[in-house]
Design a protein around this motif. Structure first.
Motif, PDB file in Angstrom:
ATOM      1  N   VAL A  92       0.818  -1.223   0.000  1.00  0.00           N
ATOM      2  CA  VAL A  92       0.000   0.000   0.000  1.00  0.00           C
ATOM      3  C   VAL A  92       0.852   1.274   0.000  1.00  0.00           C
ATOM      4  O   VAL A  92       0.347   2.365   0.241  1.00  0.00           O
ATOM      5  N   ASN A  93       2.142   1.129  -0.266  1.00  0.00           N
ATOM      6  CA  ASN A  93       3.059   2.262  -0.345  1.00  0.00           C
ATOM      7  C   ASN A  93       3.926   2.095  -1.594  1.00  0.00           C
ATOM      8  O   ASN A  93       5.063   1.618  -1.521  1.00  0.00           O
ATOM      9  N   ALA A  94       3.375   2.492  -2.740  1.00  0.00           N
ATOM     10  CA  ALA A  94       4.022   2.244  -4.033  1.00  0.00           C
ATOM     11  C   ALA A  94       5.431   2.816  -4.121  1.00  0.00           C
ATOM     12  O   ALA A  94       6.308   2.220  -4.748  1.00  0.00           O
ATOM     13  N   ASP A  95       5.672   3.948  -3.509  1.00  0.00           N
ATOM     14  CA  ASP A  95       6.979   4.585  -3.611  1.00  0.00           C
ATOM     15  C   ASP A  95       8.057   3.884  -2.788  1.00  0.00           C
ATOM     16  O   ASP A  95       9.235   4.191  -2.912  1.00  0.00           O
ATOM     17  N   LEU A  96       7.682   2.922  -1.965  1.00  0.00           N
ATOM     18  CA  LEU A  96       8.672   2.185  -1.165  1.00  0.00           C
ATOM     19  C   LEU A  96       9.083   0.865  -1.807  1.00  0.00           C
ATOM     20  O   LEU A  96      10.029   0.226  -1.350  1.00  0.00           O
ATOM     21  N   VAL A  97       8.369   0.443  -2.847  1.00  0.00           N
ATOM     22  CA  VAL A  97       8.675  -0.815  -3.519  1.00  0.00           C
ATOM     23  C   VAL A  97      10.081  -0.743  -4.110  1.00  0.00           C
ATOM     24  O   VAL A  97      10.465   0.248  -4.720  1.00  0.00           O
ATOM     25  N   GLY A  98      10.866  -1.774  -3.882  1.00  0.00           N
ATOM     26  CA  GLY A  98      12.244  -1.821  -4.362  1.00  0.00           C
ATOM     27  C   GLY A  98      13.244  -1.279  -3.357  1.00  0.00           C
ATOM     28  O   GLY A  98      14.452  -1.411  -3.540  1.00  0.00           O
ATOM     29  N   ARG A  99      12.760  -0.706  -2.287  1.00  0.00           N
ATOM     30  CA  ARG A  99      13.630  -0.170  -1.241  1.00  0.00           C
ATOM     31  C   ARG A  99      14.102  -1.322  -0.354  1.00  0.00           C
ATOM     32  O   ARG A  99      13.362  -2.247  -0.064  1.00  0.00           O
ATOM     33  N   ASP A 100      15.320  -1.256   0.105  1.00  0.00           N
ATOM     34  CA  ASP A 100      15.855  -2.238   1.047  1.00  0.00           C
ATOM     35  C   ASP A 100      15.057  -2.125   2.342  1.00  0.00           C
ATOM     36  O   ASP A 100      15.029  -1.058   2.957  1.00  0.00           O
ATOM     37  N   PRO A 101      14.374  -3.211   2.777  1.00  0.00           N
ATOM     38  CA  PRO A 101      13.526  -3.124   3.968  1.00  0.00           C
ATOM     39  C   PRO A 101      14.292  -2.801   5.253  1.00  0.00           C
ATOM     40  O   PRO A 101      13.695  -2.360   6.230  1.00  0.00           O
ATOM     41  N   THR A 102      15.613  -2.983   5.242  1.00  0.00           N
ATOM     42  CA  THR A 102      16.395  -2.690   6.447  1.00  0.00           C
ATOM     43  C   THR A 102      16.987  -1.273   6.429  1.00  0.00           C
ATOM     44  O   THR A 102      17.522  -0.822   7.437  1.00  0.00           O
ATOM     45  N   ALA A 103      16.880  -0.582   5.291  1.00  0.00           N
ATOM     46  CA  ALA A 103      17.442   0.772   5.175  1.00  0.00           C
ATOM     47  C   ALA A 103      16.593   1.756   5.972  1.00  0.00           C
ATOM     48  O   ALA A 103      15.371   1.770   5.852  1.00  0.00           O
ATOM     49  N   VAL A 104      17.252   2.571   6.785  1.00  0.00           N
ATOM     50  CA  VAL A 104      16.514   3.558   7.580  1.00  0.00           C
ATOM     51  C   VAL A 104      16.132   4.740   6.689  1.00  0.00           C
ATOM     52  O   VAL A 104      16.802   5.030   5.698  1.00  0.00           O
ATOM     53  N   PHE A 105      15.030   5.400   7.059  1.00  0.00           N
ATOM     54  CA  PHE A 105      14.590   6.578   6.321  1.00  0.00           C
ATOM     55  C   PHE A 105      15.527   7.730   6.642  1.00  0.00           C
ATOM     56  O   PHE A 105      15.851   7.969   7.803  1.00  0.00           O
ATOM     57  N   ALA A 106      15.971   8.455   5.625  1.00  0.00           N
ATOM     58  CA  ALA A 106      16.902   9.561   5.828  1.00  0.00           C
ATOM     59  C   ALA A 106      16.219  10.736   6.529  1.00  0.00           C
ATOM     60  O   ALA A 106      16.864  11.497   7.234  1.00  0.00           O
ATOM     61  N   ALA A 107      14.931  10.868   6.338  1.00  0.00           N
ATOM     62  CA  ALA A 107      14.151  11.941   6.954  1.00  0.00           C
ATOM     63  C   ALA A 107      12.793  11.362   7.320  1.00  0.00           C
ATOM     64  O   ALA A 107      12.400  10.319   6.806  1.00  0.00           O
ATOM     65  N   PRO A 108      12.068  12.014   8.212  1.00  0.00           N
ATOM     66  CA  PRO A 108      10.733  11.510   8.539  1.00  0.00           C
ATOM     67  C   PRO A 108       9.884  11.355   7.279  1.00  0.00           C
ATOM     68  O   PRO A 108       9.899  12.214   6.404  1.00  0.00           O
ATOM     69  N   GLN A 109       9.187  10.234   7.184  1.00  0.00           N
ATOM     70  CA  GLN A 109       8.348   9.958   6.017  1.00  0.00           C
ATOM     71  C   GLN A 109       7.051   9.315   6.459  1.00  0.00           C
ATOM     72  O   GLN A 109       7.052   8.408   7.292  1.00  0.00           O
ATOM     73  N   SER A 110       5.938   9.766   5.882  1.00  0.00           N
ATOM     74  CA  SER A 110       4.641   9.153   6.161  1.00  0.00           C
ATOM     75  C   SER A 110       4.517   7.859   5.370  1.00  0.00           C
ATOM     76  O   SER A 110       4.824   7.835   4.179  1.00  0.00           O
ATOM     77  N   ILE A 111       4.090   6.821   6.052  1.00  0.00           N
ATOM     78  CA  ILE A 111       3.800   5.556   5.379  1.00  0.00           C
ATOM     79  C   ILE A 111       2.432   5.080   5.850  1.00  0.00           C
ATOM     80  O   ILE A 111       1.993   5.395   6.954  1.00  0.00           O
ATOM     81  N   CYS A 112       1.752   4.346   4.971  1.00  0.00           N
ATOM     82  CA  CYS A 112       0.442   3.808   5.304  1.00  0.00           C
ATOM     83  C   CYS A 112       0.616   2.452   5.976  1.00  0.00           C
ATOM     84  O   CYS A 112       1.350   1.596   5.492  1.00  0.00           O
ATOM     85  N   ILE A 113      -0.051   2.292   7.091  1.00  0.00           N
ATOM     86  CA  ILE A 113      -0.053   1.021   7.814  1.00  0.00           C
ATOM     87  C   ILE A 113      -1.507   0.561   7.916  1.00  0.00           C
ATOM     88  O   ILE A 113      -2.363   1.314   8.388  1.00  0.00           O
TER      89      ILE A 113
END
Length: 172
Positions: A142-163
């Protein structure tokens, strides 16, 4: 539309996995050669090559955790699309007075389908997954812009995600 012009409209309802998507949506309107006096209809590629098409692109941003209600939608039908349950959606939308009634787009243009979580600087998809007892794949769905991102990589800045929590599984 005036003489020699045609009017129309295009609607698009993003699928559940488009939340957070940001990109260009383009459309082409082509006139077949047959409408210009030629008896043989032209396929779209030939119409494009002949310059008989108009193109238009718009920038679109799909909101996270929000669904645009369609005619005859119910909490149950929407819940199925998002792999959740109607009770969860009813909880997220306190203005919906009865869960069994069809929703009216006039009364409810949008409803919430999850919670926005502001991921901190030390969060990752994996830590959010653990915090909310939701599989990382579910967060990505449900977060298209996160697809392909390393799941262990921390966000560089605060980011809203849908849970979309699974309250039934968490209680088990």
């Amino acid at each position: 539309p005036g003489v020699g012009s045609v009017g129309g409209f295009l609607t698009w309802a993003p699928a559940p996995h488009f939340g957070g998507w940001n990109g260009l949506m383009c459309a082409a309107a082509c006139v077949p050669e047959s409408s210009c006096g030629n008896a043989s209809a032209s396929p779209p590629a030939a119409a494009a090559a002949a310059g008989l098409c108009s193109y238009y692109c718009v920038q679109i941003r799909v909101e996270r955790c929000v669904y645009s209600v369609l005619k005859d939608d119910t909490l149950s039908s929407i819940a199925t699309r998002y792999q959740t349950n109607w009770l969860q959606l009813w909880f997220l939308n306190p203005k919906v007075t009865h869960p069994d009634f069809s929703l009216s787009p006039a009364a409810f243009p949008t409803i919430n389908v999850g919670r926005l979580y502001l991921a901190r600087w030390d969060d990752s998809i994996e830590t959010a997954s653990l915090r909310f007892a939701v599989p990382a794949a579910r967060i990505l769905s449900v977060n298209a812009d996160l697809v392909g991102r390393d799941p262990t990589a921390v966000f560089a800045a605060p980011q809203s995600i849908c849970i979309i929590p699974d309250s039934c599984a968490a209680a088990a």
